[in-house]
Motif scaffolding. Structure first.
Motif, PDB file in Angstrom:
ATOM      1  N   ALA A   1      -1.283   8.994  -3.898  1.00  0.00           N
ATOM      2  CA  ALA A   1       0.063   8.448  -4.037  1.00  0.00           C
ATOM      3  C   ALA A   1       1.020   9.126  -3.077  1.00  0.00           C
ATOM      4  O   ALA A   1       1.913   8.476  -2.486  1.00  0.00           O
ATOM      5  CB  ALA A   1       0.527   8.623  -5.477  1.00  0.00           C
ATOM      6  N   ALA A   2       0.869  10.452  -2.871  1.00  0.00           N
ATOM      7  CA  ALA A   2       1.748  11.165  -1.939  1.00  0.00           C
ATOM      8  C   ALA A   2       1.514  10.712  -0.510  1.00  0.00           C
ATOM      9  O   ALA A   2       2.442  10.680   0.315  1.00  0.00           O
ATOM     10  CB  ALA A   2       1.511  12.670  -2.070  1.00  0.00           C
TER      11      ALA A   2
ATOM     12  N   ARG B   1       4.798  -1.965  -3.249  1.00  0.00           N
ATOM     13  CA  ARG B   1       5.411  -1.804  -1.926  1.00  0.00           C
ATOM     14  C   ARG B   1       5.699  -0.338  -1.688  1.00  0.00           C
ATOM     15  O   ARG B   1       6.424   0.308  -2.437  1.00  0.00           O
ATOM     16  CB  ARG B   1       6.687  -2.627  -1.817  1.00  0.00           C
ATOM     17  CG  ARG B   1       7.396  -2.483  -0.458  1.00  0.00           C
ATOM     18  CD  ARG B   1       8.570  -3.416  -0.362  1.00  0.00           C
ATOM     19  NE  ARG B   1       8.142  -4.804  -0.345  1.00  0.00           N
ATOM     20  CZ  ARG B   1       7.714  -5.455   0.749  1.00  0.00           C
ATOM     21  NH1 ARG B   1       7.657  -4.813   1.909  1.00  0.00           N
ATOM     22  NH2 ARG B   1       7.346  -6.700   0.670  1.00  0.00           N
ATOM     23  N   SER B   2       5.132   0.198  -0.622  1.00  0.00           N
ATOM     24  CA  SER B   2       5.312   1.593  -0.256  1.00  0.00           C
ATOM     25  C   SER B   2       6.539   1.751   0.638  1.00  0.00           C
ATOM     26  O   SER B   2       6.897   0.815   1.389  1.00  0.00           O
ATOM     27  CB  SER B   2       4.065   2.111   0.472  1.00  0.00           C
ATOM     28  OG  SER B   2       4.309   3.361   1.068  1.00  0.00           O
ATOM     29  N   PRO B   3       7.210   2.896   0.580  1.00  0.00           N
ATOM     30  CA  PRO B   3       8.326   3.142   1.522  1.00  0.00           C
ATOM     31  C   PRO B   3       7.898   3.082   2.987  1.00  0.00           C
ATOM     32  O   PRO B   3       8.748   2.962   3.878  1.00  0.00           O
ATOM     33  CB  PRO B   3       8.782   4.556   1.134  1.00  0.00           C
ATOM     34  CG  PRO B   3       8.387   4.704  -0.292  1.00  0.00           C
ATOM     35  CD  PRO B   3       7.101   3.954  -0.404  1.00  0.00           C
ATOM     36  N   LEU B   4       6.566   3.156   3.255  1.00  0.00           N
ATOM     37  CA  LEU B   4       6.072   3.055   4.624  1.00  0.00           C
ATOM     38  C   LEU B   4       6.061   1.624   5.127  1.00  0.00           C
ATOM     39  O   LEU B   4       5.726   1.376   6.288  1.00  0.00           O
ATOM     40  CB  LEU B   4       4.650   3.641   4.702  1.00  0.00           C
ATOM     41  CG  LEU B   4       4.519   5.123   4.321  1.00  0.00           C
ATOM     42  CD1 LEU B   4       3.063   5.563   4.391  1.00  0.00           C
ATOM     43  CD2 LEU B   4       5.376   5.982   5.230  1.00  0.00           C
TER      44      LEU B   4
END
Length: 614
Positions: free
Chosen positions: A301-302, A357-360
């Motif tokens: 997750a990190a 949705r990932s911040p990436l």
């Protein structure tokens, strides 16, 4: 004289009031029960004392004598004359019996010791309960279906139970409640829960509530509940709302780990169920419910810069859904929940493909950062004293409560509890221990206050001790009365013992007061004791008989609610009757012995010839 009689009456009244004074400081249910009795007794005794000191002498002095005549008056005169003849014969017999007892004081001491020993054995081995059992003609049924059961299924099972109840002849009305989560309800119930209050008919031909419960247990087989559990709660005391639980036996198992607690609870349930007399053993550990476990891989997750909150939120949306908006109608707001279809929620593979949705700027499937698996877990975790706990309850039927509790303590002591895990036996036994201890202290303090009052009245330290001998004598009559009537020891019986402490000393006060008056006139101890006993025989017996006759209807248990008042009346009746019969012989005997020894101690010994100084 009038002053001496008035002083003894005041001392008797103060001793009766002093009995109840320590009850104001007893904690728990006992104080709630007996505080009102203190005020009633105090004001009633004070009013009767005023009447006896001022009104009765005035009425007696001004009362006209009955005219001599025929008819009813003539019959009444003959009845009174015949009664006086019988009374004179009884008084003469008592005087001879008292002389025999005084002459054989060693035999009297042996008989008294035997009676006190027998009464002690009876009281120690007698059945003990917290409060007398009352048949309130109603009971409650609690239905607990497996967690997650639909409301209509629970309602269907409850309707089956209601239909069985309707076939029982003694059932008067049934009030059922299924799945009540309303804020105004007394007890919130989930969709898997229901409860039913059953009221029974009243009448002398009606069966006891316990018999109706036995028939209902037979009429409701286990398969009727579809995997659920039915709990029978018999309200056999008017004071259940004041105590901690409706179950006579309550066991608290505390510890840090739920799995170990569950094992200890299962061992306790198994061992308690094997004890004769214990029924309805239940655990507060709720039935496990279906759940979906989400185990997050924090390292992955990190790497995607996803927080635990983002992952948990997505999993919650897929499993349970979320409130997207609210619909307003008539001043009410109705939440609109958006969730997957039931078949999609039940498919674990589809849940794993949910995208986050990932911040990436990329979409990550839930399976990439978490592991999902179905299972069953605890639906409820109870805490007591900031510790995880499981509460086990049980009822007692068909056996002495005290014997059953003693065996339960032995079983709990043998179980392998240790370390951070503790087990505590509470419930009715704990309430009984606290109430008996508080009432015992109250009895001790009340007797101390009574002794101080009598010491001030007689200006003597040893004469009140003679009068206090009447208190143990009351236990003789009390013990044998409880044995014959099969009345168990309870908080109500203990209250009767406390009341006896203030009532039985009154006879001793009357006797000692008149003995002192005769001694002041120059009479020797034997003559003073026998004359005082003859003179006070009639008022002592009249006081005893009026008290016994007044308590007899209550002791017989006539009327509704007599289960609570009958033990109190039986205790006072038996105690005061036994104490009065023994006091008439024991108090004069002890007075004669003590006074003669004190007289011999005051007379100096004659000097021998060798001791004479010329």
């Amino acid at each position: 004289g009038t002053e001496e009689v008035g002083a003894s009456m005041i001392a008797s009244a103060l001793s009766m009031i002093a009995v109840f004074l320590p009850l104001l400081f007893v904690q728990g249910v006992t104080q709630q029960l007996f505080t009102d009795m203190f005020f009633i007794t105090t004001f009633g005794t004070a009013a009767s004392l005023l009447v006896a000191l001022w009104l009765v002498p005035r009425f007696t002095a001004t009362a006209p004598s009955l005219p001599r005549g025929e008819g009813v008056l003539h019959i009444l005169e003959r009845f009174l004359a015949r009664s006086e003849e019988h009374w004179a014969a009884f008084a003469a017999w008592y005087d001879r019996a008292l002389a025999t007892v005084v002459a054989r004081r060693r035999t009297l001491a042996a008989v008294l010791a035997g009676l006190l020993l027998a009464s002690g054995v009876i009281l120690l081995s007698h059945e003990k309960v917290f409060m007398p059992k009352m048949d309130q003609r109603q009971f409650m049924l609690k239905l607990s279906m497996p967690i997650g059961t639909r409301l209509d299924t629970t309602d269907e099972v409850m309707r089956t139970i209601e239909a069985r109840l309707a076939k029982i002849a003694d059932v008067k009305s049934v009030m059922a409640n299924v799945g009540s989560n309303a804020e105004g309800s007394v007890e919130a119930l989930g969709s898997h829960q229901g409860q039913c209050l059953v009221s029974l008919t009243k009448g002398w031909r009606s069966r006891p509530t316990s018999a109706v419960l036995e028939e209902l247990r037979t009429a409701l087989p286990t398969e009727t509940f579809r995997g659920g559990e039915l709990e029978f709660i018999l309200q056999d005391s008017a004071l259940k709302s004041a105590v901690e639980t409706t179950a006579p036996i309550l066991i608290e198992v505390k510890g840090p780990t739920l799995s170990t607690l569950r094992k200890f609870a299962e061992d306790t349930l198994r061992n308690l169920s094997a004890i004769p007399g214990i029924t309805g053993v239940k655990s507060s550990l709720a039935l496990p419910s279906q759940e979906t476990r989400v185990s997050i891989d924090k390292d992955r997750a990190a790497a995607y810069q996803l927080s635990v909150t983002d992952i948990a939120h997505t999993a919650l949306i897929g499993i349970k859904g979320y409130i997207a908006t609210k619909f307003k109608q008539g001043g009410r707001e109705i939440g609109i929940r958006v969730q997957l279809r039931p078949e999609d929620r039940a498919n674990m593979d589809k849940l794993r493909r949910l995208a986050i949705r990932s911040p990436l700027g990329i979409m990550v499937s839930l399976a990439e950062v978490a592991q999902l698996e179905a299972g069953r877990g605890a639906s409820e975790i109870r805490h007591l004293d900031q510790q995880r706990a499981i509460v086990i309850t049980a009822a007692v039927r068909g056996r002495s409560f005290s014997d059953t509790i003693q065996e339960a303590r032995t079983v709990l002591h043998d179980l392998p509890y240790g370390g951070d895990y503790t087990v505590t036996l509470k419930g009715e036994s704990e309430e009984m221990r606290e109430s008996f201890g508080g009432l015992g202290l109250a009895l001790g303090f009340s007797l101390l206050i009574i002794y101080m009052i009598m010491a001030a009245e007689f200006e003597s330290l040893w004469q009140p001790l003679i009068i206090m001998c009447t208190v143990p004598f009351s236990f003789v009559g009390l013990a044998f009365t409880l044995l014959v009537t099969r009345t168990p020891l309870s908080a109500v019986v203990f209250l009767g013992v406390v009341i006896l402490g203030g009532m039985v000393v009154n006879n001793g006060i009357i006797l000692i007061d008149y003995m002192n008056l005769l001694r002041a006139q120059g009479k020797d101890p034997r003559e003073a004791a026998r004359e005082a006993a003859r003179a006070r025989l009639r008022p002592i017996l009249m006081t005893m008989l009026t008290t016994v006759l007044a308590l007899l209807p209550l002791a017989l248990g006539l009327g509704e609610g007599s289960e609570l008042t009958s033990p109190l009346a039986t205790t006072v009746l038996g105690g005061i009757a036994g104490s009065t019969c023994l006091t008439l012989f024991v108090i004069p005997t002890i007075y004669i012995v003590v006074e003669e020894r004190r007289a011999r101690a005051r007379v100096p010994a004659p000097l021998s010839e060798a001791g004479v100084v010329s």
